[in-house]
Design an enzyme around this catalytic site. Structure first.
Site, PDB file in Angstrom:
ATOM      1  N   LYS A  50     -18.548 -25.597 -24.695  1.00 22.08           N
ATOM      2  CA  LYS A  50     -17.366 -25.234 -23.890  1.00 22.08           C
ATOM      3  C   LYS A  50     -17.364 -23.751 -23.540  1.00 22.08           C
ATOM      4  O   LYS A  50     -17.161 -23.387 -22.396  1.00 22.08           O
ATOM      5  CB  LYS A  50     -16.064 -25.565 -24.635  1.00 22.08           C
ATOM      6  CG  LYS A  50     -16.103 -26.821 -25.473  1.00 22.08           C
ATOM      7  CD  LYS A  50     -15.921 -28.089 -24.686  1.00 22.08           C
ATOM      8  CE  LYS A  50     -16.381 -29.263 -25.519  1.00 22.08           C
ATOM      9  NZ  LYS A  50     -15.760 -30.512 -25.262  1.00 22.08           N
ATOM     10  N   TRP A  53     -10.430 -35.134 -33.904  1.00 19.48           N
ATOM     11  CA  TRP A  53     -11.345 -35.599 -32.854  1.00 19.48           C
ATOM     12  C   TRP A  53     -11.935 -36.929 -33.344  1.00 19.48           C
ATOM     13  O   TRP A  53     -12.483 -36.987 -34.456  1.00 19.48           O
ATOM     14  CB  TRP A  53     -12.432 -34.539 -32.694  1.00 19.48           C
ATOM     15  CG  TRP A  53     -13.467 -34.785 -31.642  1.00 19.48           C
ATOM     16  CD1 TRP A  53     -13.262 -35.114 -30.341  1.00 19.48           C
ATOM     17  CD2 TRP A  53     -14.883 -34.651 -31.814  1.00 19.48           C
ATOM     18  NE1 TRP A  53     -14.466 -35.194 -29.688  1.00 19.48           N
ATOM     19  CE2 TRP A  53     -15.468 -34.916 -30.567  1.00 19.48           C
ATOM     20  CE3 TRP A  53     -15.716 -34.332 -32.885  1.00 19.48           C
ATOM     21  CZ2 TRP A  53     -16.852 -34.878 -30.365  1.00 19.48           C
ATOM     22  CZ3 TRP A  53     -17.081 -34.285 -32.684  1.00 19.48           C
ATOM     23  CH2 TRP A  53     -17.636 -34.558 -31.440  1.00 19.48           C
ATOM     24  N   ASP A  78     -15.416 -26.682 -38.005  1.00 21.09           N
ATOM     25  CA  ASP A  78     -15.906 -27.166 -36.721  1.00 21.09           C
ATOM     26  C   ASP A  78     -15.429 -26.175 -35.658  1.00 21.09           C
ATOM     27  O   ASP A  78     -14.243 -26.158 -35.306  1.00 21.09           O
ATOM     28  CB  ASP A  78     -15.365 -28.583 -36.463  1.00 21.09           C
ATOM     29  CG  ASP A  78     -15.936 -29.168 -35.182  1.00 21.09           C
ATOM     30  OD1 ASP A  78     -16.755 -28.494 -34.518  1.00 21.09           O
ATOM     31  OD2 ASP A  78     -15.560 -30.317 -34.843  1.00 21.09           O
TER      32      ASP A  78
HETATM   33  C1  LIG Z   1     -13.453 -30.830 -32.208  1.00 13.49           C
HETATM   34  C2  LIG Z   1     -14.790 -30.993 -31.596  1.00 13.49           C
HETATM   35  N1  LIG Z   1     -15.874 -30.860 -32.353  1.00 13.49           N
HETATM   36  C3  LIG Z   1     -17.107 -30.995 -31.850  1.00 13.49           C
HETATM   37  C4  LIG Z   1     -17.307 -31.288 -30.528  1.00 13.49           C
HETATM   38  C5  LIG Z   1     -18.719 -31.480 -30.060  1.00 13.49           C
HETATM   39  O1  LIG Z   1     -19.175 -30.662 -29.113  1.00 13.49           O
HETATM   40  P1  LIG Z   1     -20.649 -30.808 -28.515  1.00 13.49           P
HETATM   41  O2  LIG Z   1     -20.461 -31.291 -27.122  1.00 13.49           O
HETATM   42  O3  LIG Z   1     -21.183 -29.421 -28.588  1.00 13.49           O
HETATM   43  O4  LIG Z   1     -21.426 -31.751 -29.343  1.00 13.49           O
HETATM   44  C6  LIG Z   1     -16.202 -31.444 -29.688  1.00 13.49           C
HETATM   45  C7  LIG Z   1     -16.391 -31.808 -28.279  1.00 13.49           C
HETATM   46  O5  LIG Z   1     -15.570 -32.307 -27.597  1.00 13.49           O
HETATM   47  C8  LIG Z   1     -14.915 -31.293 -30.239  1.00 13.49           C
HETATM   48  O6  LIG Z   1     -13.827 -31.429 -29.486  1.00 13.49           O
END
Ligand SMILES: Cc1ncc(COP(=O)(O)O)c(C=O)c1O
Length: 399
Positions: free
Chosen positions: A245, A129, A210
């Protein structure tokens, strides 16, 4: 003072959604965005969340600040949720803080590691990401990459990944996607998680899980395989858990950081340092979303309703993956796309070249992140044929 200020480059993912929003083409499709869509292309509020909100609103008496570490009820329930089942043994040496989303958890965790071990490097999967690099570098950490995905074979590069992780220096940090690897959709099997955890224990690096998509791969129980592996290995680790999500709470910013220490005393000391870090970053987290999550996690009926809704989201994603593979095959699109069926979560590396991605955008108003990552949840009954036809045209399938 500001004469030399230059604009920052647009965010590679959020910037794409901005461009899609402005596109006047009525057939436009957004496969770049990182949110779940139902078959009508909507991202609805879950019924379990609506019910929890109604009850909370009726009982609400104050908007006063939460403690620095967040809502105590939320923290307790999230910790129980993270360590439900076999991972329970790690509970006593763990502390959990409420954070603004998974991103907030990653950033607080990064600041904590940087403070505790100023020379530690962070290891990120290649690919990952895009925001991981930004978050850890903002905390002052240098990043290295370890192999994850074999793009030619469209699968996890297990041998290369394990060899690299066995060679990570002691005291460094390794970020691992607990499930639904973003962007590749390629996840380790439970026995591979055991090998990764053994590598952490032998080499002495600190895992940072994560967990942004728990429940989106195989189910809440199965998607805990990574946490269970590290808990069983008895190593210290960090976990960023997002409810953006799986509870569809996106903009409410609901997440948690869990630190599992070598023992109870270290966990308590870590909590005091984590609170110090939070105090200067955002002082204390927002109230509403965490209260909703705590209620859903803690109420038997709401929890059951949530799990049904989560199952429906997961099953739609799996179904749409199959329809995409079948749709491309039916049009004679060159290449074998069957790998899309077995990848997990909303994201997949489609295998589309940057040139194909660019043509789909300019000629068909289909928005895909550079590198070919697609959000399969962006596919609906209303746009699937159009997307399959467009890919067939761009990749030169026989008419
Ligand atoms: C791999 C990954 N980590 C963390 C996050 C962060 O999520 P949040 O919206 O809860 O900050 C995302 C969101 O797209 C993600 O895809």
């Amino acid at each position: 003072m500001f004469n030399t200020l230059k604009p920052a480059p647009p965010d590679p993912i959020l910037g794409l959604t901005e461009a899609w929003r402005e596109d006047p083409n009525p057939q436009k499709v957004n496969l770049g965005v990182g949110v779940y869509k139902d078959d009508g292309g909507r991202t609805p509020v879950l019924e379990a969340v609506k019910a929890a909100e109604a009850a909370l609103l009726a009982a609400e008496t104050t908007k006063t600040y939460l403690p620095i570490a967040g809502d105590p009820d939320f923290r307790r329930r999230v910790q129980a949720f993270v360590f439900e089942g076999p991972a329970e043994t790690a509970g006593p040496r763990a502390v959990t803080l409420q954070t603004p989303g998974g991103t907030g958890a990653l950033r607080v965790g990064a600041e904590f590691v940087r403070f505790a071990a100023p020379d530690a490097r962070v290891w990120l999967s290649a690919p990952t990401w895009p925001n991981h690099a930004g978050v850890f570098s903002a905390a002052g950490m240098e990043a290295s990459a370890y192999p994850w995905y074999d793009a030619a074979a469209h699968r996890l590069d297990t041998a290369e990944m394990l060899a690299a992780l066995r060679a990570v220096p002691a005291g460094d940090v390794v970020v691992l996607h607990a499930c639904c690897h973003n962007p590749s959709g390629a996840d380790p099997a439970p026995e591979q998680w055991l090998e990764i955890a053994a590598a952490a224990a032998d080499a002495g690096w600190l895992p940072f899980l994560d967990a942004a998509y728990l429940g989106f791969a195989r189910g809440l129980v199965q998607d805990r395989a990574a946490t269970e592996a590290f808990a069983a290995a008895g190593v210290p680790f960090l976990q960023a858990t997002s409810f953006s999500k799986n509870l569809a709470l996106y903009g409410e910013r609901v997440g948690a950081l869990t630190f599992v220490g070598p023992d109870e005393g270290t966990a308590a000391t870590a909590l005091s340092q984590l609170q110090r870090i939070v105090r200067v970053l955002y002082s204390n987290p927002p109230i509403h979303g965490a209260a909703v999550a705590a209620r859903v996690l803690g109420d038997r009926l709401l929890r059951a309703r949530w799990e049904e809704e989560l199952t429906a989201m997961r099953e739609r994603i799996h179904a749409v993956r199959g329809e995409l593979v079948d749709g491309l095959a039916a049009r004679g699109v060159p290449g074998d796309f069957s790998f899309l069926r077995t990848q997990q979560g909303m994201f997949s590396f489609s295998g589309l070249s940057d040139e194909a991605v660019a043509r789909l955008r300019t000629e068909k108003a289909i928005y895909i992140v550079k590198g070919g990552r697609i959000n399969v949840a962006g596919l609906t009954r209303g746009n699937l044929d159009y997307v399959c036809d467009s890919i067939a045209e761009v990749l030169g399938a026989p008419g």
